[in-house]
Design a protein around this motif. Structure first.
Motif, PDB file in Angstrom:
ATOM      1  N   LYS B 388       0.822  -1.212   0.000  1.00  0.00           N
ATOM      2  CA  LYS B 388       0.000   0.000   0.000  1.00  0.00           C
ATOM      3  C   LYS B 388       0.855   1.261   0.000  1.00  0.00           C
ATOM      4  CE  LYS B 388      -4.313  -1.934   1.398  1.00  0.00           C
ATOM      5  NZ  LYS B 388      -5.254  -2.293   2.441  1.00  0.00           N
ATOM      6  N   ILE B 391       2.148   1.478  -3.865  1.00  0.00           N
ATOM      7  CA  ILE B 391       1.207   1.668  -4.985  1.00  0.00           C
ATOM      8  C   ILE B 391       1.156   3.110  -5.520  1.00  0.00           C
ATOM      9  CG2 ILE B 391      -1.282   1.668  -5.519  1.00  0.00           C
ATOM     10  CD1 ILE B 391      -1.422  -1.121  -4.131  1.00  0.00           C
ATOM     11  N   LYS B 395       2.595   4.373  -9.146  1.00  0.00           N
ATOM     12  CA  LYS B 395       1.664   5.043 -10.052  1.00  0.00           C
ATOM     13  C   LYS B 395       2.302   6.310 -10.632  1.00  0.00           C
ATOM     14  CE  LYS B 395      -2.769   7.450 -10.184  1.00  0.00           C
ATOM     15  NZ  LYS B 395      -3.819   8.114  -9.388  1.00  0.00           N
ATOM     16  N   ARG B 398       4.889   5.410 -13.219  1.00  0.00           N
ATOM     17  CA  ARG B 398       4.260   4.943 -14.470  1.00  0.00           C
ATOM     18  C   ARG B 398       3.709   6.121 -15.268  1.00  0.00           C
ATOM     19  NH1 ARG B 398       1.483  -0.223 -11.441  1.00  0.00           N
ATOM     20  NH2 ARG B 398       2.947  -1.796 -12.198  1.00  0.00           N
ATOM     21  N   GLU B 399       3.088   7.068 -14.564  1.00  0.00           N
ATOM     22  CA  GLU B 399       2.506   8.202 -15.298  1.00  0.00           C
ATOM     23  C   GLU B 399       3.598   9.105 -15.856  1.00  0.00           C
ATOM     24  OE1 GLU B 399      -1.071   9.818 -13.570  1.00  0.00           O
ATOM     25  OE2 GLU B 399      -1.928   7.804 -13.451  1.00  0.00           O
ATOM     26  N   GLY B 401       5.973   7.726 -17.329  1.00  0.00           N
ATOM     27  CA  GLY B 401       6.419   6.959 -18.492  1.00  0.00           C
ATOM     28  C   GLY B 401       7.352   5.795 -18.191  1.00  0.00           C
ATOM     29  N   VAL B 402       7.634   5.537 -16.914  1.00  0.00           N
ATOM     30  CA  VAL B 402       8.544   4.439 -16.567  1.00  0.00           C
ATOM     31  C   VAL B 402       7.754   3.128 -16.471  1.00  0.00           C
ATOM     32  CG1 VAL B 402      10.195   3.563 -14.876  1.00  0.00           C
ATOM     33  CG2 VAL B 402       9.960   6.032 -15.234  1.00  0.00           C
ATOM     34  N   SER B 403       8.247   2.075 -17.120  1.00  0.00           N
ATOM     35  CA  SER B 403       7.602   0.765 -17.030  1.00  0.00           C
ATOM     36  C   SER B 403       8.023   0.084 -15.735  1.00  0.00           C
ATOM     37  CB  SER B 403       8.018  -0.122 -18.198  1.00  0.00           C
ATOM     38  OG  SER B 403       7.555   0.435 -19.401  1.00  0.00           O
ATOM     39  N   CYS B 404       7.059  -0.136 -14.860  1.00  0.00           N
ATOM     40  CA  CYS B 404       7.349  -0.731 -13.555  1.00  0.00           C
ATOM     41  C   CYS B 404       6.464  -1.942 -13.335  1.00  0.00           C
ATOM     42  CB  CYS B 404       6.998   0.233 -12.416  1.00  0.00           C
ATOM     43  SG  CYS B 404       7.706   1.869 -12.545  1.00  0.00           S
ATOM     44  N   GLU B 405       6.978  -2.882 -12.558  1.00  0.00           N
ATOM     45  CA  GLU B 405       6.129  -3.951 -12.052  1.00  0.00           C
ATOM     46  C   GLU B 405       6.321  -4.047 -10.544  1.00  0.00           C
ATOM     47  OE1 GLU B 405       6.000  -7.788 -14.178  1.00  0.00           O
ATOM     48  OE2 GLU B 405       7.268  -6.840 -15.684  1.00  0.00           O
ATOM     49  N   ILE B 406       5.224  -4.343  -9.846  1.00  0.00           N
ATOM     50  CA  ILE B 406       5.327  -4.768  -8.448  1.00  0.00           C
ATOM     51  C   ILE B 406       5.122  -6.274  -8.499  1.00  0.00           C
ATOM     52  CG2 ILE B 406       4.385  -4.551  -6.128  1.00  0.00           C
ATOM     53  CD1 ILE B 406       3.155  -1.881  -6.938  1.00  0.00           C
TER      54      ILE B 406
END
Lengths: 468, 468
Positions: B388, B391, B395, B398-399, B401-406
């Motif tokens: 939490k 997140i 976000k 990502r906005e 422009g970076v590609s992220c994964e959790i």
């Protein structure tokens, strides 16, 4: 003279203007998928019919486009075996004899096939998106085509509800980028299973789901009538009715449902599956709260979605300011790859309806103005000396990313201007002998009327004029 | 247990790594097309067979994939009409009876059909590109598929040689962006016509062209043998021979050819068509000089290209440092739309061979490193509180422009690291209780080993670390 050519019914040509809008939609969606770590795959347009048949029900089998085997496909067949009477033949059996391949009907079955076939090369959890056309031999009608694109995003090999959250975040982000207000509706298939249990008809979950799925179209009363038709009694309908029109906050709705699933409904039956579904909804809405979703998200206990492979969360998205039905939908499935021999792979996915999103953006006039014109500047063609002067200048602008055209024929300027006008080109250049002598380039903004000459080497000043 | 599924022979699945390479190729080509004012169109995968049949020769007709009509497609047919003997049937006639549609075989015929069908909506000159799959029921073999993409760019409705120049510029720019050295070979079909005239066999231009087209594969002697087989005499071959091995500068080659076409060959015949072709070549090379093409461009009088609809310039592109045959080809045609009833529409186009370009970039290791990994950062999942906390931070990235994964499941870090490794993710974040207490985010560059904590609100510093 040949007859004017045509295309098969239910198919479409997309010209430059439609393609610009469609590419804007796909590029936007793709860029968001990418920031969430989803990677593209593509599968062949043709699959073996053995992969497709039986996956979409009897109706679906009939809607598959089948591809005739190559070569001498009709020799060696004893047609009398397929004869029924008169000149009637068993077309279903004959078509299996002469067709081994069919066109992809959706992206879900090919995805399941892909995962099973490549399971040893894939890193799970596997996050993939897929944007490709599918084909259905449906009767064409307004808004229903025989070839259309699907745009699916799925993660398979993880039960975490973080995946559900990320799909909601993706929807939120995509429609914020489109500047379209949407309502994201969420339910859980386990709650529907629970509902069938507490109303005393656990074996009727499919009938109940199919009926509830129609509530938006036919209304509550017709849904109740359909459930009775399928064998539910009045008492069962009494248990279901209040759930379908539940109001209040998410927490309030979940609380009411938890009471019902805990044996406080008229039947007194407890549903563990229903309780598990509510727990999942509660956890997901907790994550949604933490994520600060900007679009409206609501729990909708009447949301069913017809597809039977869903086992957990289900989603549906509607545009708030444009009446067109659902523009995205999806959910969690626990056994999609089981049909191809790989059990226990849980996944969750969502599909964007590109054709409807196109209609929404067009209807609300939300396509950005850049989407509407492809070329920024038209350089008028004043003759071969002017052409040779312009070619290297235009090359520099193009390599700086500006879309330019030089009108290919020298000749009447009126015709050249008309070309710019029809293509909505916003800038024009009339660079002739005077400009060549001065080493300049002329540029005119066709909407403001502003006109200036620039040194031909000052690319930056030209760019500022074109972009500023 | 179900059998492991498969796909039809000659078709392919593309996984994330191949798709990344393919999308890089298409995106690059598309971005260059756009700067030249070319706009995309798409046509349906299925065309009416009447549109396709007879356009690719008898051999092509056999290679069309035909789609079985929907519904009860075999009833109402009197099979005895198609019976030959034993259990042999006239498959060609029967398939026409049960199939009205076929899959697109190339993009050229659908383009011609599109132009004729939409001629009243199109602004000419019409500059379009089209990137779509085509299907051919060829026998599959290494490098030859039954489904593959074509990538065509054409302008129709203009005779200006500026169009030819721009296609050369597009090729030059695309391969400079790919960092691949290419040789662009140019000839003119009118010169080949001239050659057939001055050797005294004007009606053999197709045979001569088809023979010359093979010179790279079979050599000069075999080409001469083939021409003799087709009825040319020794004197005719004597006239053609020196042309096929002409050396020198472009100006020198054109000068030698002009002499020959002016009646100075052994036959003494003058060819006006040949002279016109040389004039076009001269003008085009003049424009090429003005444009400062950076890749190597040469006139190649032995370049023929098999397709008979070419009438002017013809092009072929080869990679200089990777032996794989032609990677682009095209030319000018004067009557492509005539088959659909719209005569006198001159056009010129070129097609990029995506599969071969993929092999070249892979073979020369020219795919940029960004293409190889889709996700920039993997955020390890340390549990629900950490989740939490992360997140909203993720976000924000990502906005930007970076590609992220959790990682979706909390649990063994080893498993999470392995996931990052298999996906070639270059950065990882292990953000736990200490970081939460300090309001920071941890980031580690997996290749340099550098590790730092950043204030969670300092997105810019995080971006600098990730990109720098």
């Amino acid at each position: 003279m040949a007859q004017k050519p045509s295309i098969p019914k239910g198919t479409r040509d997309f010209g430059p203007a439609e393609m610009a809008g469609r590419n804007y939609i796909f590029d936007t969606i793709r860029s968001v998928f990418k920031t969430y770590g989803y990677a593209p795959i593509e599968t062949p347009s043709m699959e073996n019919l053995s992969t497709l048949l039986g996956k979409y029900g009897d109706e679906g089998d009939k809607l598959l486009f089948r591809i005739l085997n190559s070569g001498d496909s009709f020799s060696g067949i004893d047609f009398s075996e397929y004869h029924i009477e008169g000149d009637n033949y068993n077309s279903k059996a004959l078509s299996l004899k002469v067709c081994e391949k069919g066109l992809r009907y959706d992206l879900t079955v090919p995805f399941a096939r892909f995962v099973v076939q490549h399971q040893n090369e894939i890193s799970f959890p596997f996050k993939r998106y897929q944007i490709q056309p599918v084909w259905r031999a449906d009767r064409p009608q307004k808004g229903r085509y025989r070839e259309f694109y699907q745009c699916d995003v799925d993660v398979i090999g993880s039960r975490s509800l973080l995946n559900e959250l990320e799909l909601v975040q993706i929807v939120d982000r995509v429609f914020r980028l489109f500047d379209v207000n949407v309502l994201i509706k969420i339910n859980n298939r386990k709650v529907l299973t629970g509902l069938s249990e507490i109303c005393g008809f656990p074996d009727k979950v499919v009938d109940i789901t199919v009926a509830i799925d129609k509530i938006d179209k036919i209304g509550l009363e017709a849904v109740e009538a359909e459930m009775k038709e399928k064998g539910l009694d009045d008492a069962a309908v009494e248990v279901i009715r209040p759930v379908l029109s539940l109001s209040g906050t998410t927490a309030e709705k979940i609380e009411v449902m938890r009471e019902l699933m805990n044996g406080r409904s008229a039947s007194g039956i407890v549903s563990d599956t229903g309780l598990k579904g509510l727990e999942e909804l509660e956890e997901l809405f907790g994550l949604i709260g933490a994520a600060g979703i900007e679009q409206e998200v609501e729990i909708d206990l009447s949301l069913a979605r017809g597809l039977n492979y869903y086992t957990g969360a289900i989603f549906e998205v509607k545009a708030k300011d444009f009446p067109i039905g659902s523009i995205c939908g999806g959910g969690r499935y626990d056994n999609l790859t089981g049909i191809f021999g790989l059990p226990n792979m849980s996944g969750v996915g969502i599909s964007f309806g590109a054709d409807r999103i196109y209609d929404v953006l067009k209807g609300l006039d939300k396509f950005p103005s850049e989407v509407k014109s492809t070329t920024k500047v038209l350089f008028a063609n004043m003759g071969s000396d002017e052409l040779k002067y312009l070619i290297p200048i235009v090359k520099g602008l193009r390599e700086a990313g500006v879309s330019c055209e030089i009108y290919p024929e020298s000749g009447k300027l009126k015709k050249q201007f008309e070309y710019a006008d029809r293509k909505s080109i916003p800038f024009i250049s009339i660079t002739g002998g005077d400009e060549i002598a001065a080493g300049t380039v002329n540029l005119k903004n066709l909407s403001s009327g502003e006109q200036k000459n620039f040194s031909k080497d000052d690319i930056q000043a030209i760019l500022d004029f074109l972009i500023g």
